[in-house]
Design an enzyme around this catalytic site. Sequence first.
Site, PDB file in Angstrom:
ATOM      1  N   TYR A 142      17.309  36.401  36.946  1.00 61.59           N
ATOM      2  CA  TYR A 142      17.588  36.542  38.377  1.00 61.59           C
ATOM      3  C   TYR A 142      17.441  35.190  39.048  1.00 61.59           C
ATOM      4  O   TYR A 142      16.490  34.450  38.761  1.00 61.59           O
ATOM      5  CB  TYR A 142      16.602  37.524  39.021  1.00 61.59           C
ATOM      6  N   GLU A 147      18.380  34.577  42.841  1.00 60.04           N
ATOM      7  CA  GLU A 147      18.841  34.606  44.238  1.00 60.04           C
ATOM      8  C   GLU A 147      18.582  33.263  44.900  1.00 60.04           C
ATOM      9  O   GLU A 147      17.511  32.669  44.725  1.00 60.04           O
ATOM     10  CB  GLU A 147      18.085  35.678  45.038  1.00 60.04           C
ATOM     11  N   ASP A 205      44.366  31.269  48.878  1.00 58.13           N
ATOM     12  CA  ASP A 205      43.889  32.098  47.760  1.00 58.13           C
ATOM     13  C   ASP A 205      44.784  31.778  46.562  1.00 58.13           C
ATOM     14  O   ASP A 205      45.902  32.278  46.454  1.00 58.13           O
ATOM     15  CB  ASP A 205      43.979  33.583  48.143  1.00 58.13           C
ATOM     16  N   THR A 235      40.000  33.437  41.822  1.00 56.59           N
ATOM     17  CA  THR A 235      39.328  34.089  40.709  1.00 56.59           C
ATOM     18  C   THR A 235      39.336  33.092  39.546  1.00 56.59           C
ATOM     19  O   THR A 235      40.035  32.076  39.591  1.00 56.59           O
ATOM     20  CB  THR A 235      40.036  35.391  40.297  1.00 56.59           C
ATOM     21  N   LYS A 295      42.241  34.212  35.512  1.00 61.78           N
ATOM     22  CA  LYS A 295      43.704  34.346  35.371  1.00 61.78           C
ATOM     23  C   LYS A 295      44.215  33.090  34.649  1.00 61.78           C
ATOM     24  O   LYS A 295      43.861  32.892  33.487  1.00 61.78           O
ATOM     25  CB  LYS A 295      44.327  34.579  36.754  1.00 61.78           C
ATOM     26  N   ARG A 334      35.579  36.794  34.076  1.00 58.18           N
ATOM     27  CA  ARG A 334      35.909  37.455  35.348  1.00 58.18           C
ATOM     28  C   ARG A 334      34.893  37.029  36.388  1.00 58.18           C
ATOM     29  O   ARG A 334      33.692  37.293  36.252  1.00 58.18           O
ATOM     30  CB  ARG A 334      35.861  38.969  35.173  1.00 58.18           C
TER      31      ARG A 334
HETATM   32  N1  DSN Z   1      44.783  42.628  40.258  1.00 57.17           N
HETATM   33  C1  DSN Z   1      45.226  41.266  40.434  1.00 57.17           C
HETATM   34  C2  DSN Z   1      46.627  41.074  39.987  1.00 57.17           C
HETATM   35  O1  DSN Z   1      46.987  41.688  39.013  1.00 57.17           O
HETATM   36  O2  DSN Z   1      47.372  40.290  40.563  1.00 57.17           O
HETATM   37  C3  DSN Z   1      45.032  40.769  41.822  1.00 57.17           C
HETATM   38  O3  DSN Z   1      43.744  41.024  42.243  1.00 57.17           O
END
Ligand code: DSN
Length: 442
Positions: A66, A68, A212, A238, A241, A247
């Site tokens: 932990y 925080e 984003d 994120t 990707k 993730r």
């Molecule tokens: N679920 C993602 C996508 O497939 O583009 C976006 O959050």
Amino acid sequence: MITPTISSPKIAMTYLPALKETDPEIRDLILLEEKREFEKMRLIPSENYASDAVKEATGGIFTNKYSEGYPNKRYYEGQQLTDQVEILACERAKKLFGCDHVNVQPLSGSPANMAAYRAVLKPGDTIMGLSLPHGGHLTHGWKANFSGSLYNSVPYELDPETEMLNFDMIRALAKEHKPQMIIAGYTAYPRTIDWTKFREICDEVGAYFHADTSHITGLIAGGAHPNPFPISDTGITTTHKTLRGPRGAMILCKQEHAEAVNKAIIPGLQGGPHIHTISAIAVALKQASQPDAQVYAQQVVKNAKALAERLLSHGFRLVTGGTDNHLILMEVFESKGILGRDASRALDKAGIVCNANMVPFDKNSPFNPSGIRIGTPSITSRGMKEAEMDKLGDWMNEVLSNIDNDAILKRIEGEVRDLCVSFPAPGIDPERWNCLYTPSPK
Ligand code: DSN
């Protein structure tokens, strides 16, 4: 390239030994998912293959801790090593994306957007993001999402003729509604985003510019798409990707918002950060700064363009007519008389995994829309190139011309498997489960 061989039962038996002992059901599902990901053409543009290094860090010892707070300012003791991990991740991200401040604690993209908005907006402020059916994200102002109920959402849309961003339309809407924030960066937009135009419009109306880049962060790191972070006020990505990490997510912002962003995460929205994930984000950022990440990013785009050309040659209609990035949005209802979900299901049966997707101005429902969304990040991670894109385009055409013919779908599934197993998949070793693997009896 690797040629899978029949593995000895010993190899399969010794993989994930603790899980084998404790929870064979979950172990089976993990092994079968590895096999699925190895044998299929994975075209969902937001998915990828995380490297073994990223997976080792994700499954590492920091899951126990932990922490925080932030480095050098935590609530619990024992942070000698967590601080070093988090500082490394932040410094690597700042260097790679050229921004003042990074917070690597958001648990995923939606909480990252929530915290970034909270840092600079008040409830009731006006935000402008691309409408969800036109390729925006739920958290960019969709009514059923917090972003559309907490804020006054005035979505912009794509140009009905070109299906691309139209900056005259966006500017006119911004001048009419005077938003506090304009959001750019999308989940289903196949073209390069001109961030400087958004900056100009934001400056004209006094709005914050929020980027984003979740889908295209690996392309930005590899120089295959312009980088917004030196000019945006706030932004998020994120990390799983095109960046190929675990993730998770990061907020990237100007120094003047650093304190508000940090407070919006904790105590505003989250408790203890997932330091094991943050250690894996650091690994992904290190990998994304290597020269081969440039080669990868360029090849993702080359592959998407090659696949688009092949699909066009078969008479499909692509939204905007093609692609500049990692994804293709293909209209199949008006042009081929197939609903998107029927198309994606038939392709899945044939070993080609994509998702049904709305197209701009879609007359069908989100559950069975008019298009499919296809991306090249995963197959490029396996080393596939233009020649494989031609084959893939031909298979997709054959499947979509025969969606009810199970014999054809089955034959193509076998052909897809034969091609896939001749390309390595990062993070997957077929020797671990190969042909001798069978699930445990239930
Ligand atoms: N679920 C993602 C996508 O497939 O583009 C976006 O959050």
